[in-house]
Design a protein around this motif. Structure first.
Motif, PDB file in Angstrom:
ATOM      1  N   ILE A 281       8.780  54.087  11.691  1.00  0.00           N
ATOM      2  CA  ILE A 281       8.791  55.148  12.685  1.00  0.00           C
ATOM      3  C   ILE A 281      10.121  55.058  13.424  1.00  0.00           C
ATOM      4  N   VAL A 282      10.845  56.164  13.470  1.00  0.00           N
ATOM      5  CA  VAL A 282      12.142  56.210  14.136  1.00  0.00           C
ATOM      6  C   VAL A 282      12.057  57.209  15.280  1.00  0.00           C
ATOM      7  N   CYS A 283      12.551  56.824  16.445  1.00  0.00           N
ATOM      8  CA  CYS A 283      12.581  57.759  17.559  1.00  0.00           C
ATOM      9  C   CYS A 283      14.010  57.933  18.047  1.00  0.00           C
ATOM     10  N   HIS A 284      14.402  59.173  18.244  1.00  0.00           N
ATOM     11  CA  HIS A 284      15.672  59.480  18.895  1.00  0.00           C
ATOM     12  C   HIS A 284      15.604  60.921  19.365  1.00  0.00           C
ATOM     13  N   GLY A 285      16.149  61.174  20.539  1.00  0.00           N
ATOM     14  CA  GLY A 285      16.128  62.521  21.066  1.00  0.00           C
ATOM     15  C   GLY A 285      15.547  62.588  22.453  1.00  0.00           C
TER      16      GLY A 285
END
Length: 222
Positions: free
Chosen positions: A44-48
Motif C-alpha cells: 500500500i502506497v500513500c502520497h498526495g
C-alpha cells in the motif's frame, strides 16, 4: 518519483490474520482524496492530499471492530515522510480522525514527534527506524495498556488512566492509515520532502486474553 520496493515475502506468522491481500484495497475504505492511495508491487502506497484509509473488513455493512488486539505492520518511509496508524477509530468522511489514538510514523519530517509515539499522549523524539529501510511497527492493546514495538523492541508501555473523557481514548474500533499532506507527495514538483509509506501486510494477532469475538474473527481480504 520515488520508487518503492517490497521486501522479500514473509511467511505467514502463526496466530495472525492478514488484513491486506497484497493485491488490492479490498476491505479498506478511503475517505477524502481517495487518489492518495494505491497498491503497487504488493504494498500500500500513500502520497498526495490528506486522506485516511480505514479498515472496514470483508463486509462494509458490518465494519470491523477490535478491542484487545496485536497489530503489526511492515513499513518503509521515504525522507520527510509523515504518516500514522490509528487504532480504536471509526470511519469518518473527511478531516483528521476524531476517535481513538494515532501511532506516529515519522523518522525525519519536521514534526519532532517520531515513529512509535502515541500522538499527544506519549512522545518519542528519537527515531527508532531509518528512512528507505523496511521496519516493523506494532501496537498491542490489552484492556487499558498500550504497548508499542519497533523492529521487535518495546519502545514503551502506557496505561491509560481512569477518567479519560472525550473521544481520544481506548474503547474499540478499527484501524486507519494516514496520508498526511500534499507536501509529502513525491510526484509534486513543489514538494521538498517526498513520501512513500508502504506496508506489505496488516495483521491482527489473537491471544488468550482477547475477546472471544476477536479470537475467532477472520479477516481475509479477497
Amino acid at each position: 518519483v520515488a520508487a518503492l520496493t517490497a521486501p522479500p515475502a514473509a511467511a505467514e506468522e502463526p496466530g495472525f490474520d492478514s488484513l491486506f491481500d497484497g493485491k488490492s484495497l479490498a476491505g479498506w475504505q478511503p475517505n477524502e482524496n481517495p487518489g492518495s492511495w494505491k497498491v503497487a508491487d504488493g504494498v500500500i502506497v500513500c502520497h498526495g492530499p490528506r486522506s485516511h484509509l480505514f479498515y472496514v473488513g470483508p463486509d462494509a455493512a458490518k465494519p470491523a471492530d477490535f478491542k484487545n488486539f496485536h497489530f503489526k505492520a511492515e513499513v518503509m518511509t521515504k525522507p520527510g515522510a509523515n504518516s500514522g496508524i490509528f487504532f480504536h477509530t471509526k470511519f469518518q468522511p473527511d478531516g483528521w480522525p476524531a476517535v481513538g489514538y494515532e501511532m506516529q510514523v515519522n523518522n525525519s519530517q519536521g514534526d519532532p514527534v517520531r515513529t512509535g509515539s502515541i500522538y499527544n499522549v506519549v512522545k518519542n523524539f528519537v527515531p527508532p527506524a531509518k528512512d528507505d529501510t523496511w521496519f516493523t511497527e506494532e501496537v498491542i492493546v490489552k484492556d487499558k495498556q498500550i504497548t508499542v514495538l519497533v523492529d521487535g523492541k518495546v519502545l514503551f508501555e502506557f496505561v491509560e488512566p481512569d477518567g479519560v473523557t472525550g473521544t481520544r481514548k481506548l474503547s474499540s474500533g478499527t484501524f486507519a492509515l494516514q496520508a498526511h499532506d500534499p507536501g509529502s507527495d513525491p510526484e509534486d514538483a513543489a514538494a521538498a520532502t517526498p513520501m512513500n509509506v508502504g506496508t506489505t501486510r496488516k495483521l491482527m494477532r489473537p491471544a488468550p486474553w482477547l475477546d472471544r469475538l476477536h479470537v475467532h474473527r477472520k479477516c481475509p481480504i479477497v
